[in-house]
Design an enzyme around this catalytic site. Sequence first.
Site, PDB file in Angstrom:
ATOM      1  N   LEU A 180       0.892  -1.228   0.062  1.00  0.00           N
ATOM      2  CA  LEU A 180       0.125   0.068  -0.092  1.00  0.00           C
ATOM      3  C   LEU A 180       0.849   1.374  -0.043  1.00  0.00           C
ATOM      4  O   LEU A 180       1.979   1.366   0.851  1.00  0.00           O
ATOM      5  CB  LEU A 180      -0.865   0.155   1.111  1.00  0.00           C
ATOM      6  CG  LEU A 180      -1.688  -1.103   1.373  1.00  0.00           C
ATOM      7  CD1 LEU A 180      -2.131  -1.321   2.982  1.00  0.00           C
ATOM      8  CD2 LEU A 180      -3.057  -0.934   0.389  1.00  0.00           C
ATOM      9  N   ASP A 181       0.437   2.278  -0.807  1.00  0.00           N
ATOM     10  CA  ASP A 181       1.153   3.384  -0.848  1.00  0.00           C
ATOM     11  C   ASP A 181       0.419   4.219   0.533  1.00  0.00           C
ATOM     12  O   ASP A 181      -0.654   3.900   0.762  1.00  0.00           O
ATOM     13  CB  ASP A 181       0.685   4.267  -2.171  1.00  0.00           C
ATOM     14  CG  ASP A 181       1.457   5.631  -2.026  1.00  0.00           C
ATOM     15  OD1 ASP A 181       2.630   5.659  -1.778  1.00  0.00           O
ATOM     16  OD2 ASP A 181       1.058   6.504  -2.824  1.00  0.00           O
ATOM     17  N   LYS A 182       1.364   5.064   0.952  1.00  0.00           N
ATOM     18  CA  LYS A 182       0.706   5.739   2.180  1.00  0.00           C
ATOM     19  C   LYS A 182      -0.178   6.866   1.860  1.00  0.00           C
ATOM     20  O   LYS A 182      -1.431   6.988   2.300  1.00  0.00           O
ATOM     21  CB  LYS A 182       1.886   6.168   3.014  1.00  0.00           C
ATOM     22  CG  LYS A 182       1.238   7.013   4.368  1.00  0.00           C
ATOM     23  CD  LYS A 182       2.729   7.449   5.422  1.00  0.00           C
ATOM     24  CE  LYS A 182       3.221   8.680   4.650  1.00  0.00           C
ATOM     25  NZ  LYS A 182       2.123   9.961   4.749  1.00  0.00           N
ATOM     26  N   THR A 218      -3.794   7.011   0.150  1.00  0.00           N
ATOM     27  CA  THR A 218      -4.326   5.371   0.184  1.00  0.00           C
ATOM     28  C   THR A 218      -4.644   5.398   1.574  1.00  0.00           C
ATOM     29  O   THR A 218      -5.624   5.144   1.774  1.00  0.00           O
ATOM     30  CB  THR A 218      -3.161   4.432  -0.406  1.00  0.00           C
ATOM     31  OG1 THR A 218      -2.879   4.883  -1.929  1.00  0.00           O
ATOM     32  CG2 THR A 218      -3.855   3.054  -0.181  1.00  0.00           C
ATOM     33  N   LYS A 228      10.367   1.141  -4.762  1.00  0.00           N
ATOM     34  CA  LYS A 228       9.108   0.450  -4.618  1.00  0.00           C
ATOM     35  C   LYS A 228       8.907  -0.676  -5.499  1.00  0.00           C
ATOM     36  O   LYS A 228       8.417  -1.701  -5.211  1.00  0.00           O
ATOM     37  CB  LYS A 228       7.891   1.485  -4.711  1.00  0.00           C
ATOM     38  CG  LYS A 228       7.886   2.565  -3.674  1.00  0.00           C
ATOM     39  CD  LYS A 228       6.439   3.393  -3.908  1.00  0.00           C
ATOM     40  CE  LYS A 228       6.641   4.597  -2.907  1.00  0.00           C
ATOM     41  NZ  LYS A 228       5.235   5.331  -2.989  1.00  0.00           N
TER      42      LYS A 228
END
Length: 637
Positions: A307-309, A312, A492
């Site tokens: 998950l991107d922070k 999101t 990432k």
Amino acid sequence: MNQMQAWLSGRWAVPAVSGALIVASFAVGSESWGDVLMVAAAVVAGWQIVLTAVRALMAKVIGIDLLVAVAAIGAVVIGEYWEAAAVTFLFAIGHALENATLTRTRSALAELVAVAPDVAVVLRDGEQTEVPAAAVVAGETVLVKNGAKVPVDGVVIGGNGALDEASITGESIPVEKSDGDQVFAGTVSRGGFLQVEATGVGADTTLARIIHRVEEAQDAKARTQAFMDRFSAWYTPAIIVLAVAVGLVTGDVVLALTLLVIGCPGALVISIPVAVVAGIGRGAKDGILVKGGEFLETSARISAVALDKTGTLTEGRPRLTDVVVLDDGLDRAAVLSWAARAEAGSEHPLARPVISAARDEGLSVAGLPETTEPVPGKGIVATLDGHRVAVGNLALIAAEGITDDDGAAAVVDALASAGRTPVVVALDGRVVGVVAVADRVRVDAPEMVRRLHAAGVRKVLMLTGDTERVARAVAAQVGVDEVRAGLLPEDKLAAIAELQREGHTVAMVGDGVNDAPALATADIGVAMGAAGTGVAIETADIALMRDDLLTLPQALLLARRTVGVMRQNIVIALATVALLLAGVLLGGVTMAVGMLVHEVSVLVVIANAMRLLRRRSRPAPPVATQPAPTQPAPVQA
């Protein structure tokens, strides 16, 4: 006359006429006339089957229709007229039922097409004019009245109203709209009056893109379906060879023809596509767009979710959380005012929340500093009314030659540990305070992580370019299993590749535009809040139209349910064929009985897949009862 033509061209005309001829053959007293009517029934029900088989053969495809056609023609040749009529009649009924139920499984697409607006009311030369929706020109003002469908994508430029956006996001609760809000074609006004500036018309609307995506996805083949197609390509000729061999060995032509009919892999061939269509259709109704059957299958195997922070797990809208005063000669308003006025000349991403907070508190931030000097990696130095104001990190304070920070270092440390981004404010060579901003954690983020684990995901991790302290503060509240902070886009990507090397099937959740390398590398790329974002709808493997984290575990559960139904259907189809073949070879199963059981198995497979169309009730999302963890009470100096 038109009604009669419509009925004759309908799916039930052939089996109805064939069935009537069969009934008539039993009703007439003459055996010869009975045979003629029975053959007529076989011809009515079977001519389309033979035609389809011939066309398939011309394309070098040996399909189910060929097996039924050979069996029916053979039965007529050897005088088994009842068997020929029964087989073709049952096959025609089965085909009609398949069409009817498959149409039902495609109901989501039909409903999407049905909500597409036909007309629009636009303002032209100051007058209201009704025109076809496709004739609206981008930039025109469209009027949306109570009960009307929104004909275009656009932005509200006047009025207030509530729109039912279920056709786009799957959310049934109407959404309030006012100036500046985005609206989508196909949504329905439930009250109010809106003036909308058209930004997307015709094929450029979100609804049109969704319809196009669902059409493509329902036609795309899953890996299992592709395997079944290859299996059928070998299986069907094998049944023909088996039937010929049994006929030659036993001399029993009826047995050989019965084997042809019994061996039809109809339920097997339809078992996968009907489940894929139903699963993708259910998802579309819930605002979950899946690119195709292959991605639905892959989603069912996901074991790790990255998950991107920002945007999101958090709202993506940083806001001021703290103003800590360190100079007894100033108050909170003064510290915030100096910081906001200095940031007015800055391009720093933290400038906007500081300036907005000052304006909200009634402080004047009009105008620009006399001079502005950005210090890369540290902050900004500005001249305001002859005063030198420095706003940035502790490194900037040191660079300004300030040796006494009045406790700023301790405050900065405490704020950073709490997950906020602190900024020190210095005035004329002395530290006067610290302001902090933070991005709120979404209230449903912890529940989303819990549901992902409950859905079978073994590892949920957060990938972010933010600092370690901020990332860990957010992670502690959300409950993710692993945190990787300070990452560049290529980092990432490397993290996703590492998870894949560990044997995980990985889903990456982002905004569909940023983090593109990681989204492309992941087994499944998921775009959050994709409504109105054409790029996300077209490029993501799964596009979640609603900006709701809980739709992510919902999507994975739907994928698992769909794959479960696919497996059940395969077992049903193979077991039916095996039992029927055994019954024919051991005796007791006739051609007509075999075809009846075969058609029943096809309907069972379809009915099983249609269970996916039922919407499972979803628990209500959690309600925020206290500030999110990134907005705790102000830190005291």
